[in-house]
Write a protein that holds these residues in place. Structure first.
Motif, short mmCIF file in Angstrom:
data_model
loop_
_atom_site.label_atom_id
_atom_site.label_comp_id
_atom_site.label_asym_id
_atom_site.label_seq_id
_atom_site.Cartn_x
_atom_site.Cartn_y
_atom_site.Cartn_z
N TYR A 159 26.91 44.70 49.42
CA TYR A 159 27.95 43.65 49.28
C TYR A 159 29.31 44.29 48.99
CZ TYR A 159 30.59 39.82 47.04
OH TYR A 159 31.55 38.89 46.70
N ARG A 163 38.48 43.58 47.67
CA ARG A 163 39.60 44.32 47.10
C ARG A 163 39.68 45.77 47.56
NH1 ARG A 163 41.34 43.79 40.81
NH2 ARG A 163 41.20 41.62 41.41
N MET A 190 32.06 33.72 51.68
CA MET A 190 32.14 32.54 50.81
C MET A 190 33.52 31.91 50.90
SD MET A 190 30.39 33.96 47.34
CE MET A 190 30.46 35.74 47.41
N MET A 376 40.97 27.07 51.07
CA MET A 376 39.57 26.75 50.80
C MET A 376 39.24 25.26 50.92
SD MET A 376 38.13 29.63 50.30
CE MET A 376 39.26 30.18 51.56
N GLY A 473 33.42 42.91 42.76
CA GLY A 473 32.96 41.53 42.76
C GLY A 473 31.98 41.20 41.66
N ASN A 474 31.53 39.97 41.73
CA ASN A 474 30.66 39.40 40.69
C ASN A 474 29.73 38.42 41.40
OD1 ASN A 474 29.61 38.51 38.26
ND2 ASN A 474 31.53 37.65 37.51
N VAL A 498 29.61 48.78 41.37
CA VAL A 498 30.84 49.56 41.25
C VAL A 498 31.89 48.59 40.72
CG1 VAL A 498 32.53 50.99 42.46
CG2 VAL A 498 30.15 50.89 43.29
N LYS A 501 35.49 46.08 35.40
CA LYS A 501 35.31 45.32 34.17
C LYS A 501 33.88 44.81 34.07
CE LYS A 501 39.65 44.83 32.57
NZ LYS A 501 40.42 43.63 32.38
N ASN A 503 31.02 42.22 33.73
CA ASN A 503 30.90 40.82 34.12
C ASN A 503 29.44 40.38 34.17
OD1 ASN A 503 29.84 41.40 36.74
ND2 ASN A 503 31.91 41.65 37.55
N ARG A 661 40.24 26.43 41.43
CA ARG A 661 40.67 27.50 40.54
C ARG A 661 41.81 27.00 39.65
NH1 ARG A 661 38.79 29.42 45.18
NH2 ARG A 661 38.07 31.57 45.28
N ASN A 667 39.33 34.14 40.55
CA ASN A 667 37.91 33.95 40.86
C ASN A 667 37.10 33.92 39.57
OD1 ASN A 667 38.70 33.87 43.49
ND2 ASN A 667 38.14 35.96 43.94
N THR A 669 37.04 36.10 37.27
CA THR A 669 37.79 36.71 36.17
C THR A 669 38.59 35.61 35.47
OG1 THR A 669 37.97 38.85 37.26
CG2 THR A 669 39.64 38.33 35.61
N PHE A 738 35.43 26.28 39.46
CA PHE A 738 34.63 27.40 39.93
C PHE A 738 34.85 28.51 38.92
CE2 PHE A 738 36.10 31.27 42.52
CZ PHE A 738 34.90 31.94 42.45
N ASN A 742 29.14 26.13 39.71
CA ASN A 742 28.29 26.68 40.77
C ASN A 742 26.80 26.34 40.66
OD1 ASN A 742 30.81 27.86 41.30
ND2 ASN A 742 29.84 29.54 42.39
N ILE A 745 25.57 23.71 43.25
CA ILE A 745 25.62 23.83 44.72
C ILE A 745 24.28 24.34 45.26
CG2 ILE A 745 26.94 24.71 46.69
CD1 ILE A 745 29.18 25.47 44.76
N1 LIG Z 1 32.05 26.96 43.57
C1 LIG Z 1 32.82 27.87 44.17
N2 LIG Z 1 32.33 29.10 44.40
C2 LIG Z 1 33.11 30.03 44.99
C3 LIG Z 1 34.44 29.71 45.40
C4 LIG Z 1 34.92 28.39 45.15
O1 LIG Z 1 36.07 28.03 45.48
N3 LIG Z 1 34.09 27.51 44.52
N4 LIG Z 1 35.19 30.66 46.03
C5 LIG Z 1 34.49 31.73 46.75
C6 LIG Z 1 35.45 32.77 47.14
S1 LIG Z 1 36.78 32.24 48.08
C7 LIG Z 1 35.30 34.08 46.84
S2 LIG Z 1 36.37 35.22 47.52
C8 LIG Z 1 34.19 34.54 45.95
C9 LIG Z 1 34.64 35.67 44.99
O2 LIG Z 1 33.58 36.49 44.71
P1 LIG Z 1 33.75 38.03 44.24
O3 LIG Z 1 34.78 38.69 45.05
O4 LIG Z 1 32.39 38.63 44.24
O5 LIG Z 1 34.19 37.88 42.73
P2 LIG Z 1 35.44 38.27 41.83
O6 LIG Z 1 35.44 37.25 40.75
O7 LIG Z 1 36.67 38.35 42.63
O8 LIG Z 1 35.03 39.70 41.21
C10 LIG Z 1 35.52 40.08 39.96
C11 LIG Z 1 35.02 41.44 39.52
O9 LIG Z 1 35.47 42.45 40.40
C12 LIG Z 1 35.54 43.69 39.70
N5 LIG Z 1 36.75 44.40 40.12
C13 LIG Z 1 38.02 44.03 39.92
N6 LIG Z 1 38.86 44.96 40.46
C14 LIG Z 1 38.08 45.89 41.04
C15 LIG Z 1 38.34 47.08 41.78
O10 LIG Z 1 39.47 47.46 42.04
N7 LIG Z 1 37.25 47.77 42.23
C16 LIG Z 1 35.97 47.38 41.96
N8 LIG Z 1 34.97 48.10 42.44
N9 LIG Z 1 35.72 46.29 41.24
C17 LIG Z 1 36.74 45.55 40.81
C18 LIG Z 1 35.59 43.41 38.24
O11 LIG Z 1 34.48 44.04 37.63
C19 LIG Z 1 35.52 41.87 38.17
O12 LIG Z 1 34.64 41.45 37.15
O13 LIG Z 1 33.70 33.42 45.17
C20 LIG Z 1 33.30 32.33 45.98
N10 LIG Z 1 32.62 31.30 45.18
#
Ligand SMILES: Nc1nc2c(c(=O)[nH]1)N[C@H]1C(S)=C(S)[C@@H](COP(=O)(O)OP(=O)(O)OC[C@H]3O[C@@H](n4cnc5c(=O)[nH]c(N)nc54)[C@H](O)[C@@H]3O)O[C@H]1N2
Ligand SMILES: Nc1nc2c(c(=O)[nH]1)N[C@H]1C(S)=C(S)[C@@H](COP(=O)(O)OP(=O)(O)OC[C@H]3O[C@@H](n4cnc5c(=O)[nH]c(N)nc54)[C@H](O)[C@@H]3O)O[C@H]1N2
Ligand SMILES: [Mo]
Length: 775
Positions: A159, A163, A190, A376, A473-474, A498, A501, A503, A661, A667, A669, A738, A742, A745
């Motif tokens: 996955y 970023r 997503m 979105m 991500g998370n 990787v 922070k 999470n 949001r 997201n 965070t 969000f 979740n 869903i």
């Molecule tokens: N119900 C509902 N669910 C949704 C959404 C919604 O609108 N409603 N939106 C969806 C969308 S659009 C998305 S994009 C997803 C998001 O899903 P993800 O992209 O998986 O989640 P994030 O919350 O962005 O991830 C945050 C984590 O990324 C890590 N991180 C931050 N910076 C860096 C970095 O530079 N490098 C690395 N390796 N790690 C880092 C940190 O540990 C942080 O805790 O969620 C989806 N889920």
């Protein structure tokens, strides 16, 4: 209810009417607060001046375009928060995990986990003590490599959150493919996957066609389901400038979002002192969630009627007939479907009156260069792809794609989510340069389709998936179906994260679990070949260089390329054509490899990466070259006007929940529990509800309710402890945050063709909780 949710709901919620414009003094005070709260040193707060500048670093928040002539402060409140969050002086030392078992950390809120600060050393979960314990990098890589070599090759998931840089992403997709699968789900599965599918099908490119230049030339902007003031605030500069030129902005959104109502530029001393605001939207249509296809049908119907009238009167056509003939197909079928569609159905499904849609259509018809911006609210629906195709239908009617000032503008989320796709992160083998990789690296790339996010979840639920590697991500917090997913996640044989922070994805973990802490993009990345730079692609398909400037949070951190290389070397058989160490020593060598794989996009990469404003990837549709099956831009007839076709015959008491949001989060965070723009303070466990619905369900403000899904698949889904907030929202719709919502869903509730979870229309029933109410 999890403890996390209990902790939150126990806190008092306060609701105040939010009347201030987006930006303004509120924005300044938020930035100051987070810089102080995260103890960002003075020198690091000056970093903000170098954000999104041609010689600085690309913001780690959203993907909005970075101009060639940046504003003196080319950052926004959201970007400043993201910078403060990454450059915080807080850090997690080994003692932290000595004090807390992982099970104990499960009751912590998302905010409290990340607020501990940066992860500083590699960690491995120790089953006996239920604690994460430090592990040497080499040991971690060797153990992960050995475990991966023992897995079934097609049952490992790679996955990525959007970023990571182009360099890291390219290395990561190569790792997955050399390992033996295309299991490269990413956050865009997503998010804008409905765009990638819908735009590719209709106009032959998977991304938007506009650039910043088009904002200067447009004479009308339509906005569908995107919350600019919170999620891409730097775009407010372009919108404000457009408004000053008298450009109408027509918004379709169930909520009156502050940034779409008015804006005070916090970087303009004059505006700040005089309190002057720019009204952003000239028309605001609060449609029902899921009402976009119907609303767009109404717009198209009104446009056709105006064209019919022009023909009857012998006047100038409203439709762009030469464009329709030369560039499109499917128009006749589309027009027939539009004519046959009754206004009554349109009004019911959109939740808007015909007169309102005709007013918007008038503006469309009187404009010669129209742009459609969306987010979105459009993509995260069962009919997300159809919604995107309907936006294309609207634009095509008057030739509004491929000319200056016009086009389609999906606003991407993560800062490099669009770029990851460009360099090969995709589960769809037909979109990856497999033949090229075969020649370049002398291996046989896997041809079997990989798992996207929903399919990865299905594989995990079925206990088929054997290992999960997460590049940022998370995942567990971002995906739907929280309860079942968390239970299945704990049975994964191996989870590797990787991360920067702590999470939820670390505290809910597999049987063997590793946390590999990495440098952030804002930090100086020193390698054998000196300090390195990376590249990213913005929402308008422009590539930018980014140079880290802050001192790393800890000496023991590795860069993302180094971590990907470390896993690759420990897992894959040596291949003389892939010099992982050479790549890590000097990222210019990775860029050379990228340019070799994608010469059309990345030729002269090294020389062009610092181009002010970025260098653009060639986009056929912007040149009116249509790389579709028919060679034309395609009109499409929608299957249904209904936002959620599964709800026919639903419980009459059911409501449609959409998740949004706040300005206190990126997201999963969570920076704070406040939502300044919506006037909510102190808790995210709230449910925005129309007064009429509150009356119908005999609920009063602040009362605590439980939401559950009425689905008949035998799975109980509920979120308890939401405080009711009376809100200006269409009847029948409710909104919540969000990721707190979740768990409601169902995994199968996703966009039909793109499999984006339909987070913007969830069928729910509301029940009063037996005890108490929030004050
Ligand atoms: N119900 C509902 N669910 C949704 C959404 C919604 O609108 N409603 N939106 C969806 C969308 S659009 C998305 S994009 C997803 C998001 O899903 P993800 O992209 O998986 O989640 P994030 O919350 O962005 O991830 C945050 C984590 O990324 C890590 N991180 C931050 N910076 C860096 C970095 O530079 N490098 C690395 N390796 N790690 C880092 C940190 O540990 C942080 O805790 O969620 C989806 N889920
Ligand atoms: N500060 C900050 N910036 C971010 C993020 C963040 O969490 N915080 N996340 C990043 C990411 S990954 C993404 S994908 C983007 C997300 O940015 P957006 O696309 O703005 O996503 P959401 O906040 O989920 O809100 C979507 C908007 O759609 C509206 N809406 C809901 N349902 C419907 C509907 O059926 N029709 C219409 N027309 N509108 C609807 C909601 O009221 C809301 O205003 O932002 C990125 N930038
Ligand atoms: Mo996203």
């Amino acid at each position: 209810m999890s403890d996390d949710r209990k902790r939150q709901s126990a806190k008092a919620v306060s609701i105040e009417p939010a009347t201030m414009p987006a930006g303004g003094w509120g924005s300044v005070s938020e930035v100051t607060h987070i810089l102080l709260d995260q103890h960002v040193a003075g020198k690091d707060s000056r970093l903000l001046m170098r954000q999104n500048k041609p010689d600085g670093f690309a913001c780690v928040s959203c993907a909005w375009a970075k101009p060639a002539n940046p504003h003196p402060f080319e950052f926004c409140e959201s970007g400043a928060k993201a910078t403060a969050w990454e450059t915080t002086s807080r850090a997690i030392g080994a003692d932290f995990f000595e004090r807390h078992t992982v099970t104990a950390l499960e009751s912590w809120s998302d905010h409290d986990l990340e607020d501990q600060g940066r992860l500083t050393e590699p960690l491995r979960w120790d089953a006996a003590s239920d604690k994460y314990r430090p592990v040497a990098w080499d040991t971690a890589f060797a153990e992960i490599g050995a475990a991966l070599r023992a897995c079934q090759r097609d049952q490992v998931v790679f996955y990525s959150s959007g970023r990571a840089s182009l360099e890291t992403s390219y290395m990561y997709q190569l790792l997955a493919r050399m390992y033996g699968n295309n299991n490269l789900p990413d956050s865009s599965n997503m998010c804008h996957e409905s765009t990638s599918v819908g735009l590719k099908k209709t106009i032959g490119v998977p991304v938007g066609t506009v650039t910043l230049d088009d904002f200067e030339k447009t004479d009308c902007i339509f906005f569908f389901g995107q919350n600019v003031g919170v999620n891409s605030p730097r775009m407010l500069h372009q919108l404000q400038e457009a408004r000053r030129r008298g450009v109408p902005i027509i918004t379709f959104n169930p909520l009156r979002e502050r940034g779409l109502v008015s804006f005070t530029n916090p970087q303009s001393p004059l505006e700040m002192l005089t309190g002057s605001e720019t009204a952003i939207s000239t028309q605001y249509h609060q449609l029902k969630a899921g009402g976009d296809t119907a609303a767009l049908m109404g717009l198209c119907k009104a446009i056709l009627a105006r064209d019919d009238a022009a023909v009857a009167a012998g006047g100038q056509r409203v439709l762009d007939m030469p464009f329709l003939h030369e560039h499109t197909d499917g128009f006749d079928d589309f027009a027939a479907a539009v004519r046959a569609c009754p206004w009554q159905d349109i009004e019911r499904e959109a939740g808007l009156l015909r007169e309102a849609l005709e007013l918007a259509a008038d503006v469309y018809c009187n404009s010669s260069a129209v742009m459609a911006v969306y987010g979105m609210g459009v993509t995260q629906h069962r009919n997300g792809v159809q919604n995107v195709a309907m936006i294309v239908n609207l634009l095509l009617m008057r030739g509004n794609i491929g000319k200056p000032g016009a086009g389609v503008c999906p606003v991407r989320g993560h800062s490099n989510v669009q770029g990851q796709r460009t360099v090969g992160i995709t589960e769809k083998p037909e979109l990856a340069p497999l033949d090229k990789l075969k020649v370049q690296y002398g291996f046989e790339p896997p041809r079997k389709p990989g798992m996207n996010t929903v399919e990865a979840c299905e594989g995990i639920l079925a206990r088929r998936v054997q290992a999960y590697i997460g590049l940022g991500g998370n995942f567990i917090r971002a995906v739907p179906e929280t309860a079942m997913m968390e239970a299945a996640w704990r049975e994964l044989p191996l989870t590797v994260q990787v991360s920067t922070k702590l999470n939820r994805n670390h505290v809910i973990h597999g049987k063997a679990s590793y946390i590999l802490p990495c440098l952030g993009r804002i930090e100086v990345d020193r390698q054998a070949g000196g300090a390195q730079s990376v590249t990213i692609e913005d929402s308008t398909a422009c590539m930018h260089g980014s140079r880290g400037l802050a001192e790393p949070a800890a000496p023991g951190l590795l860069s993302e390329p180094a971590i990907v290389a470390g896993i690759a070397k420990a897992t894959l058989d040596a291949n003389p054509r892939v010099d992982w160490d050479g790549w890590v020593a000097d990222y210019a060598r990775v860029r050379a490899a990228i340019a070799e794989t994608f010469p059309e996009i990345f030729h002269d990469f090294e020389a062009r990466m610092w181009t002010p404003g970025g260098f653009r990837k060639p986009l056929a549709a912007a040149q009116r070259i249509w790389k579709t099956e028919s060679g034309k831009a395609g009109f499409t007839v929608p299957d249904t006007l209904q936002g959620d076709p599964d709800t026919a015959g639903r419980d009459p008491d059911a409501l449609t929940l959409f998740t949004v949001r706040s300005d206190g989060q990126f997201n999963t965070t969570i920076y704070s529990n406040d939502d300044r723009f919506r006037g909510v303070k102190g808790s995210r466990m709230v449910l925005f509800m129309a007064r009429a619905d509150m009356a119908r369900h005999a609920l009063s403000a602040g009362e605590l309710v439980t939401l559950r899904t009425p689905s008949d698949d035998g799975v109980a889904r509920r979120v308890a402890g939401l405080a009711v907030v009376p809100y200006d929202i269409p009847e029948g719709c409710v909104a919540g945050y969000f990721p707190e919502c979740n768990p409601l869903i169902p995994l199968w509730h996703h966009a039909k063709e793109s499999k984006v979870p339909a987070a913007k229309s969830i069928d729910v029933l509301v029940e009063r909780m037996a005890s108490g109410s929030a004050s």
